[in-house]
Design a protein around this motif. Structure first.
Motif, PDB file in Angstrom:
ATOM      1  N   THR A 155      25.183  50.209  49.202  1.00 55.20           N
ATOM      2  CA  THR A 155      25.318  49.565  50.501  1.00 55.20           C
ATOM      3  C   THR A 155      26.680  49.898  51.107  1.00 55.20           C
ATOM      4  O   THR A 155      27.716  49.455  50.611  1.00 55.20           O
ATOM      5  CB  THR A 155      25.167  48.040  50.367  1.00 55.20           C
ATOM      6  OG1 THR A 155      23.895  47.757  49.778  1.00 55.20           O
ATOM      7  CG2 THR A 155      25.245  47.372  51.733  1.00 55.20           C
ATOM      8  N   GLU A 195      25.868  46.985  45.241  1.00 49.02           N
ATOM      9  CA  GLU A 195      27.069  46.199  45.461  1.00 49.02           C
ATOM     10  C   GLU A 195      28.372  46.912  45.130  1.00 49.02           C
ATOM     11  O   GLU A 195      29.416  46.583  45.684  1.00 49.02           O
ATOM     12  CB  GLU A 195      26.993  44.895  44.650  1.00 49.02           C
ATOM     13  CG  GLU A 195      25.879  43.965  45.108  1.00 49.02           C
ATOM     14  CD  GLU A 195      26.027  43.564  46.565  1.00 49.02           C
ATOM     15  OE1 GLU A 195      27.157  43.299  46.999  1.00 49.02           O
ATOM     16  OE2 GLU A 195      24.999  43.544  47.276  1.00 49.02           O
ATOM     17  N   HIS A 196      28.348  47.856  44.188  1.00 42.67           N
ATOM     18  CA  HIS A 196      29.611  48.465  43.799  1.00 42.67           C
ATOM     19  C   HIS A 196      29.401  49.827  43.164  1.00 42.67           C
ATOM     20  O   HIS A 196      28.299  50.198  42.743  1.00 42.67           O
ATOM     21  CB  HIS A 196      30.406  47.568  42.851  1.00 42.67           C
ATOM     22  CG  HIS A 196      29.591  46.953  41.750  1.00 42.67           C
ATOM     23  ND1 HIS A 196      28.899  47.675  40.822  1.00 42.67           N
ATOM     24  CD2 HIS A 196      29.367  45.650  41.448  1.00 42.67           C
ATOM     25  CE1 HIS A 196      28.289  46.876  39.987  1.00 42.67           C
ATOM     26  NE2 HIS A 196      28.545  45.635  40.336  1.00 42.67           N
ATOM     27  N   THR A 222      37.458  47.331  48.504  1.00 43.33           N
ATOM     28  CA  THR A 222      38.477  46.962  47.528  1.00 43.33           C
ATOM     29  C   THR A 222      38.224  47.707  46.226  1.00 43.33           C
ATOM     30  O   THR A 222      37.076  47.793  45.762  1.00 43.33           O
ATOM     31  CB  THR A 222      38.469  45.448  47.264  1.00 43.33           C
ATOM     32  OG1 THR A 222      38.777  44.767  48.476  1.00 43.33           O
ATOM     33  CG2 THR A 222      39.511  45.075  46.204  1.00 43.33           C
ATOM     34  N   SER A 247      34.195  47.854  45.526  1.00 44.39           N
ATOM     35  CA  SER A 247      33.207  46.871  45.940  1.00 44.39           C
ATOM     36  C   SER A 247      33.748  46.031  47.092  1.00 44.39           C
ATOM     37  O   SER A 247      34.964  46.002  47.335  1.00 44.39           O
ATOM     38  CB  SER A 247      32.842  45.965  44.754  1.00 44.39           C
ATOM     39  OG  SER A 247      31.980  44.936  45.142  1.00 44.39           O
ATOM     40  N   ARG A 248      32.850  45.333  47.782  1.00 46.57           N
ATOM     41  CA  ARG A 248      33.244  44.316  48.754  1.00 46.57           C
ATOM     42  C   ARG A 248      33.081  42.912  48.178  1.00 46.57           C
ATOM     43  O   ARG A 248      33.515  41.944  48.800  1.00 46.57           O
ATOM     44  CB  ARG A 248      32.411  44.455  50.033  1.00 46.57           C
ATOM     45  CG  ARG A 248      32.727  45.700  50.859  1.00 46.57           C
ATOM     46  CD  ARG A 248      32.064  45.624  52.230  1.00 46.57           C
ATOM     47  NE  ARG A 248      32.425  46.748  53.067  1.00 46.57           N
ATOM     48  CZ  ARG A 248      31.683  47.840  53.211  1.00 46.57           C
ATOM     49  NH1 ARG A 248      30.531  47.931  52.572  1.00 46.57           N
ATOM     50  NH2 ARG A 248      32.075  48.827  53.982  1.00 46.57           N
ATOM     51  N   THR A 249      32.421  42.821  47.018  1.00 44.73           N
ATOM     52  CA  THR A 249      32.118  41.503  46.467  1.00 44.73           C
ATOM     53  C   THR A 249      32.740  41.254  45.098  1.00 44.73           C
ATOM     54  O   THR A 249      32.798  40.116  44.646  1.00 44.73           O
ATOM     55  CB  THR A 249      30.594  41.308  46.342  1.00 44.73           C
ATOM     56  OG1 THR A 249      30.064  42.318  45.472  1.00 44.73           O
ATOM     57  CG2 THR A 249      29.926  41.415  47.704  1.00 44.73           C
ATOM     58  N   ALA A 250      33.200  42.278  44.394  1.00 47.55           N
ATOM     59  CA  ALA A 250      33.766  42.091  43.056  1.00 47.55           C
ATOM     60  C   ALA A 250      35.093  41.347  43.135  1.00 47.55           C
ATOM     61  O   ALA A 250      35.879  41.521  44.067  1.00 47.55           O
ATOM     62  CB  ALA A 250      33.962  43.438  42.374  1.00 47.55           C
ATOM     63  N   THR A 251      35.329  40.510  42.143  1.00 47.48           N
ATOM     64  CA  THR A 251      36.566  39.732  42.099  1.00 47.48           C
ATOM     65  C   THR A 251      37.488  40.156  40.970  1.00 47.48           C
ATOM     66  O   THR A 251      38.657  39.742  40.931  1.00 47.48           O
ATOM     67  CB  THR A 251      36.251  38.239  41.915  1.00 47.48           C
ATOM     68  OG1 THR A 251      35.463  38.065  40.726  1.00 47.48           O
ATOM     69  CG2 THR A 251      35.480  37.709  43.123  1.00 47.48           C
ATOM     70  N   HIS A 262      32.079  38.728  39.870  1.00 49.82           N
ATOM     71  CA  HIS A 262      31.659  38.617  41.263  1.00 49.82           C
ATOM     72  C   HIS A 262      32.002  37.245  41.830  1.00 49.82           C
ATOM     73  O   HIS A 262      32.195  36.271  41.089  1.00 49.82           O
ATOM     74  CB  HIS A 262      30.153  38.875  41.380  1.00 49.82           C
ATOM     75  CG  HIS A 262      29.808  40.330  41.376  1.00 49.82           C
ATOM     76  ND1 HIS A 262      29.600  41.052  42.515  1.00 49.82           N
ATOM     77  CD2 HIS A 262      29.686  41.204  40.354  1.00 49.82           C
ATOM     78  CE1 HIS A 262      29.333  42.321  42.207  1.00 49.82           C
ATOM     79  NE2 HIS A 262      29.375  42.431  40.886  1.00 49.82           N
ATOM     80  N   SER A 263      32.050  37.180  43.142  1.00 54.09           N
ATOM     81  CA  SER A 263      32.428  35.950  43.833  1.00 54.09           C
ATOM     82  C   SER A 263      31.462  34.806  43.576  1.00 54.09           C
ATOM     83  O   SER A 263      31.828  33.640  43.711  1.00 54.09           O
ATOM     84  CB  SER A 263      32.538  36.199  45.345  1.00 54.09           C
ATOM     85  OG  SER A 263      31.337  36.766  45.836  1.00 54.09           O
ATOM     86  N   ASP A 264      30.218  35.100  43.175  1.00 52.94           N
ATOM     87  CA  ASP A 264      29.249  34.048  42.885  1.00 52.94           C
ATOM     88  C   ASP A 264      29.371  33.526  41.457  1.00 52.94           C
ATOM     89  O   ASP A 264      28.583  32.700  41.006  1.00 52.94           O
ATOM     90  CB  ASP A 264      27.824  34.531  43.133  1.00 52.94           C
ATOM     91  CG  ASP A 264      27.442  35.720  42.240  1.00 52.94           C
ATOM     92  OD1 ASP A 264      28.266  36.115  41.394  1.00 52.94           O
ATOM     93  OD2 ASP A 264      26.333  36.247  42.417  1.00 52.94           O
TER      94      ASP A 264
END
Length: 593
Positions: free
Chosen positions: A359, A464-465, A510, A556-560, A577-579
Motif C-alpha cells: 500500500t 502495511e510494511h 517511517t 511503514s506508516r503504521t509500525a511502532t 504496530h500501533s494496534d
C-alpha cells in the motif's frame, strides 16, 4: 527545432554524438542552443565543438519527428504541411548525397560509424522517422514529389544493412543497435513499397538477422531485454513496434508477438502509479524527449491485440498527432483496450529483478546479471518508490561523455547496497535463494561480489510494511557499509533500538533500523540522481567493523517499533504496530556460520 511558418529547421551539417551535449562542470544535459552557444542551467555557456555537433544530433532528430507530424497533418488535408514535409525531405536528400558514401570522419574508434551521424545507431533512429514520414505521405501527395526521398531512403537502408553486417561479424548481433538498424530497414522498405517498389520489409522482420531472430536472441524468457536496463528495454521495444507498421499480428515471425506482449508487461509492472520508470542499470528518463518517446510507446503498444495496457504511463501532455499516426498501425482501425492493468508483485528470474508492491510503495530488488556495458556495480541493491516520491531510487547515469558516469554513478556506493572495505563490488550475477508470493511476499538472494565475503539480502513485502534484512559474513574483520541513497530530504535520529528515519513525500514513510552488532548510521550531503548531479541529497551510511553483521530495516506508516532476535544463526524480526499487535518473521531457515 519545429516547423515555423514555411520553414523547417534542419542543420546543414553532420551531427556528432549527442552524449557530448552535457555540461563538463555540472554534469547536466545542456539547454537548447541560443545563437550558437549552449547554456547550462547553472549558468555555464559553452561554444564550439563538441557541443555544436552534439546539438546538431538533437536538432536533426527533432526535425525528423517534425516531418512525421507534418505528414500526419498533410494526410488530414493540410496542403501547407505537405509542402513543408516535401521540402524537408528534399533538403535531407541533398544533405545526405553531399556527405558521400564515407563514414563520419569524427566517429570514435569504438563506435559503429554512421554517415550523417557519428553513430550508425543515431542514423537508424533518424532514418526510421524519415521513413514513417514518407509512409504517411504516400497516397497523399503525387508520387513524383517523393522521388528524391525514395533515393534517400534506399541509401539509409543500405547503410543500415552494412552496419548490421558489421555487428554480426563482430559477434554483437543481440546488441540494441541491431533492433534499430532493423527498424530502419523495415520502415524504409514499407515506405518504398507504397511508392511502387518491391517490398523488402519481410527480410528485415522475418529474414536472417531480422527482428524475429533478434528478439529471440536479445529478449529473456521473462520478457526483459538482456541488458536489464529500463532505458534499453524501452529503447528496443520501441524499435520493434516502429518496424512492424502494416504487419498484421498474424503475419509476424513465430514467437515475436508473444515476446512483444511480455516486453510491454515488463514496463507495466515496473512503472510506479504516477508513470515513473525506475532508471535501473543506466540512463534516467525525464523531460520532453522522454515524454515524446513514452507517448509513442503507449500508443503503438495499444495496437497489439490483447496487449497489456500502458495507459497510466502515457504523458498527459502528449501531442495529438501521435495518436493520429498510430491508428491502424498493425492494420486495424481502432486503438486497443486501454483499461488499466493491475500491477502486483512479480519476479523476473532471468533479468534478476523482484518487484514488490504494498500500500503506497513499490520496491525492486536487483540480483541479476551484470548487464554488459550498461551494468552497474550495485548487486543486491534495494530501490524504494512511493506513487510520486523517489524515496530510495535508482540514480541512473548522466550522458556518457561526462566522467561522472563511470567515476561516480556506476560505482557501488551510488546504490542502496553493501560495500566492503570501501571497495567497489566486482561484476557478478546474483543467485535467487527463494521467492514466495502471497499476501506477504518474501524473497531472498545472494551475491558473490567480494572475495571471502558471504552477502545475502532478504525482503518481505505486505500491504502495511516492507522489511529489509542484509546479512554479511567475512573470513576476517572487514569494514561493512550499507548505503541508503535518497531523492528526498530524509531525516535520521537515534533511538533505543537503533535508528529511525523519516522519508517525506506521498504522505511520508517511517523507517525503523536495528543491527547486530550495533552499527553507526550517519548521514551527509552527496550528489543526487543523475538527471541533475547538483541536486544535493542525503547519503546515509550504516557502518560496522567486524566479521559478521545483520542490518534490518522496516519501512511503514503504521509500525511502532522493531526488534531483532538471533539465536544459533536463526534470525527472527519482530515488528510492533500501533494496534498493539506484532508481526513475527523468521527470516531464513538456513545455517549462518
Amino acid at each position: 527545432m519545429s516547423a515555423v511558418g514555411r520553414h523547417l529547421t534542419i542543420p546543414d551539417r553532420a551531427g556528432g554524438w549527442w552524449h557530448e551535449y552535457v555540461c563538463p562542470v555540472h554534469g547536466v544535459e545542456l539547454l537548447p542552443a541560443h545563437n550558437d552557444s549552449f547554456p547550462c542551467s547553472y549558468g555555464c555557456v559553452l561554444t564550439g565543438e563538441p557541443y555544436t555537433g552534439a546539438w546538431a544530433v538533437l536538432a536533426h532528430q527533432a526535425a525528423a519527428r517534425s516531418l512525421r507530424r507534418l505528414a500526419v497533418r498533410a494526410r488530414a488535408g493540410d496542403r501547407e504541411a505537405a509542402d513543408l514535409a516535401i521540402d524537408g525531405l528534399n533538403r535531407y536528400a541533398d544533405l545526405y548525397a553531399r556527405l558521400g558514401a564515407t563514414t563520419h570522419p569524427d566517429a570514435q574508434g569504438w563506435m559503429l560509424s554512421g554517415r550523417l551521424f557519428q553513430q550508425a545507431l543515431t542514423e537508424a533512429i533518424w532514418g526510421t522517422s524519415l521513413a514513417h514520414a514518407v509512409h504517411t505521405l504516400a497516397g497523399t501527395v503525387d508520387r513524383e514529389r517523393l522521388l528524391p526521398a525514395a533515393e534517400l531512403l534506399r541509401d539509409i537502408r543500405e547503410s543500415a544493412r552494412s552496419a548490421r553486417q558489421l555487428l554480426v561479424e563482430r559477434g554483437d548481433f543481440r546488441h540494441n543497435y541491431t533492433a534499430w538498424l532493423n527498424a530502419a530497414g523495415a520502415s524504409v522498405s514499407h515506405a518504398l513499397a507504397l511508392l511502387g517498389e518491391a517490398d523488402e520489409a519481410a527480410d528485415w522482420v522475418a529474414g536472417p538477422y531480422g527482428i524475429g531472430e533478434h528478439a529471440a536472441a536479445a529478449i529473456n524468457g521473462d520478457g526483459w531485454e538482456w541488458e536489464g536496463s529500463t532505458y534499453y528495454h524501452v529503447f528496443v521495444l520501441r524499435a520493434y513496434l516502429l518496424a512492424i507498421r502494416d504487419c498484421p499480428h498474424e503475419t509476424l515471425p513465430p514467437g515475436l508477438s508473444h515476446r512483444l506482449h511480455d516486453m510491454i508487461e515488463v514496463v507495466a509492472v515496473l512503472a510506479t502509479k504516477n508513470g515513473q520508470l525506475p532508471a535501473l542499470q543506466d540512463t534516467p528518463y525525464g523531460g520532453a524527449r522522454w515524454d515524446d518517446e513514452i507517448a509513442e510507446l503507449c500508443l503503438l503498444a495499444a495496437q497489439l491485440p490483447h496487449s497489456p495496457s500502458l495507459v497510466f504511463l502515457r504523458p498527459k501532455s502528449g501531442e495529438s498527432w501521435r495518436e493520429a499516426e498510430a491508428a491502424g498501425w498493425l492494420g486495424g482501425d481502432d486503438l486497443g483496450d486501454l483499461t488499466k492493468t493491475g500491477r502486483s508483485s512479480r519476479l523476473f528470474p532471468d533479468a534478476g529483478y523482484a518487484v514488490l508492491s504494498g500500500t503506497g510503495y513499490r520496491a525492486i530488488l536487483d540480483f541479476g546479471p551484470h548487464g554488459g556495458s550498461h551494468g552497474h556495480l550495485g548487486k543486491l541493491a534495494l530501490y524504494l518508490y512511493g506513487p510520486t516520491a523517489g524515496w530510495q531510487p535508482a540514480y541512473g547515469v548522466p550522458p556518457y561523455a561526462h566522467s561522472l558516469r563511470r567515476d561516480y554513478y556506476r560505482r557501488t556506493a551510488a546504490h542502496p547496497t553493501l560495500t566492503v572495505d570501501g571497495a567497489d563490488q566486482r561484476e557478478a550475477t546474483g543467485q535467487l535463494l527463494y521467492w514466495r508470493p502471497g499476501p506477504s511476499t518474501v524473497v531472498g538472494a545472494s551475491a558473490e561480489v567480494y572475495p571471502g565475503v558471504r552477502f545475502e539480502r532478504h525482503v518481505r513485502a505486505d500491504p502495511e510494511h516492507l522489511v529489509d534484512v542484509v546479512r554479511v559474513a567475512a573470513d576476517r574483520d572487514r569494514d561493512f557499509v550499507l548505503h541508503l541513497r535518497s531523492d528526498v530530504d530524509t531525516q535520521v535520529r537515534h533511538t533505543a533500538i537503533g535508528y529511525q528515519t523519516w522519508w517525506p513525500g506521498d504522505g511520508g514513510l517511517t523507517g525503523h533500523h536495528a543491527s547486530i552488532p550495533a552499527a553507526a548510521l550517519g548521514t551527509g550531503p552527496d550528489l543526487g540522481p543523475a538527471d541533475d548531479p547538483q541536486r544535493t541529497r542525503p547519503h546515509l551510511r550504516w557502518r560496522v567493523f567486524g566479521r559478521q553483521a545483520v542490518f534490518v530495516s522496516a519501512y511503514s506508516r503504521t509500525a511502532t517499533g522493531l526488534r531483532v532476535e538471533q539465536t544459533d544463526g536463526r534470525l527472527i524480526v519482530h515488528i510492533g504496530h500501533s494496534d498493539g499487535g506484532t508481526v513475527r518473521w523468521p527470516v531464513a531457515d538456513r545455517e549462518w556460520d
